[in-house]
Design an enzyme around this catalytic site. Structure first.
Site, mmCIF file in Angstrom:
data_model
loop_
_atom_site.group_PDB
_atom_site.id
_atom_site.type_symbol
_atom_site.label_atom_id
_atom_site.label_comp_id
_atom_site.label_asym_id
_atom_site.label_seq_id
_atom_site.Cartn_x
_atom_site.Cartn_y
_atom_site.Cartn_z
ATOM 1 N N ASP A 17 0.854 -1.176 0.000
ATOM 2 C CA ASP A 17 0.000 0.000 0.000
ATOM 3 C C ASP A 17 0.896 1.233 0.000
ATOM 4 O O ASP A 17 2.063 1.165 0.414
ATOM 5 C CB ASP A 17 -0.873 -0.037 1.263
ATOM 6 N N ASP A 19 -0.393 4.947 0.746
ATOM 7 C CA ASP A 19 -0.766 5.987 1.716
ATOM 8 C C ASP A 19 -0.782 5.481 3.150
ATOM 9 O O ASP A 19 -1.504 4.532 3.478
ATOM 10 C CB ASP A 19 -2.139 6.550 1.356
#
Length: 252
Positions: A17, A19
């Site tokens: 991922d 963010d």
């Protein structure tokens, strides 16, 4: 087809991922909190997602719509986030190790690719940023300046089902070892989609993916800095530890 699959011959691949995992703050949360309807409503929606009361797809679109509805054009939002988002202090060391040891690192994000590209280039430089594949949603910007997120999998309640990024690699004959790093509600779809899951857990911060994994009894290794990810992956790659040993040593 395997021939068209990036990194199809790699024995080890890190998916991550972006963010709040590679970065210290979630750019979409930052935009919603500071340019949209604010943190209180965002957290309400996150809890609804965790409790199965609302889909991530619909809640996330609502968050981003609040940014546009407040009068912020897309390029202005992108510029704001480039100025305010910072890098996990261990990511560069982890990425450098990956380059040296030929371990691909692939970003799998529920954010919008143009924003991720701009932030990443600012944080690690355009040359290194270009070496990282990004699998993310897109954005539609209309002639009048209005904009909205374009989901990779609009039929899925995740909007972007991250498990689909790793699924093709499971069909490869040599069965590569897959790692996934995440932190929040956007990563729920990937929680069971890797051989070893890393969950970013930082004291004082919300850890929605950890909440989900603890609730569903999904094993993972907790980390607060990407140097920890590098060290665990390096031990597995070098044959000094197994996935099972690392999971036993990490938080489960």
């Amino acid at each position: 087809m395997a021939a068209d699959l990036p990194h199809a011959s790699a024995p080890f691949i890190i998916f991550s991922d972006f963010d709040g995992t590679i970065t210290t703050r979630d750019s979409n949360d930052t935009a919603t909190d500071e340019l949209g309807f604010g943190v209180a409503r965002r957290r309400e929606l996150n809890v609804e997602i965790l409790n199965g009361q609302k889909s991530f797809r619909d809640a996330f679109a609502e968050m981003l719509a609040s940014v546009y509805d407040a009068g912020h054009k897309f390029d202005a939002v992108k510029d704001y986030l480039v100025k305010h988002i910072t890098l996990d202090t261990g990511f560069k060391a982890c990425f450098d190790w990956c380059k040296t040891n030929n371990v691909p690192l692939v970003i799998v994000s529920s954010g919008m690719k143009p924003i991720i590209e701009a932030i990443l280039a600012n944080l690690i430089g355009a040359d290194d940023a270009a070496k990282i594949d990004i699998i993310a949603n897109d954005v539609d910007i209309a002639a009048d300046g209005s904009w909205k997120i374009v989901y990779r999998h609009p039929e899925s309640h995740f909007g972007h089902d991250k498990s689909r990024a790793t699924a093709p690699y499971r069909d490869l004959a040599h069965k590569p070892t897959l790692f996934f790093c995440g932190d929040g509600v956007s990563d729920l779809s990937a929680a069971k989609a890797s051989d070893l899951l890393f969950v970013k857990v930082i004291e004082g911060h919300t850890n929605d993916l950890a909440v989900h994994c603890d609730r569903e009894k999904i094993p993972y290794v907790a980390f607060s800095n990407f140097e920890q990810v590098r060290d665990v992956v390096a031990r597995v790659v070098d044959g000094k530890a197994t996935i099972e040993q690392e999971l036993a040593a990490g938080k489960q």
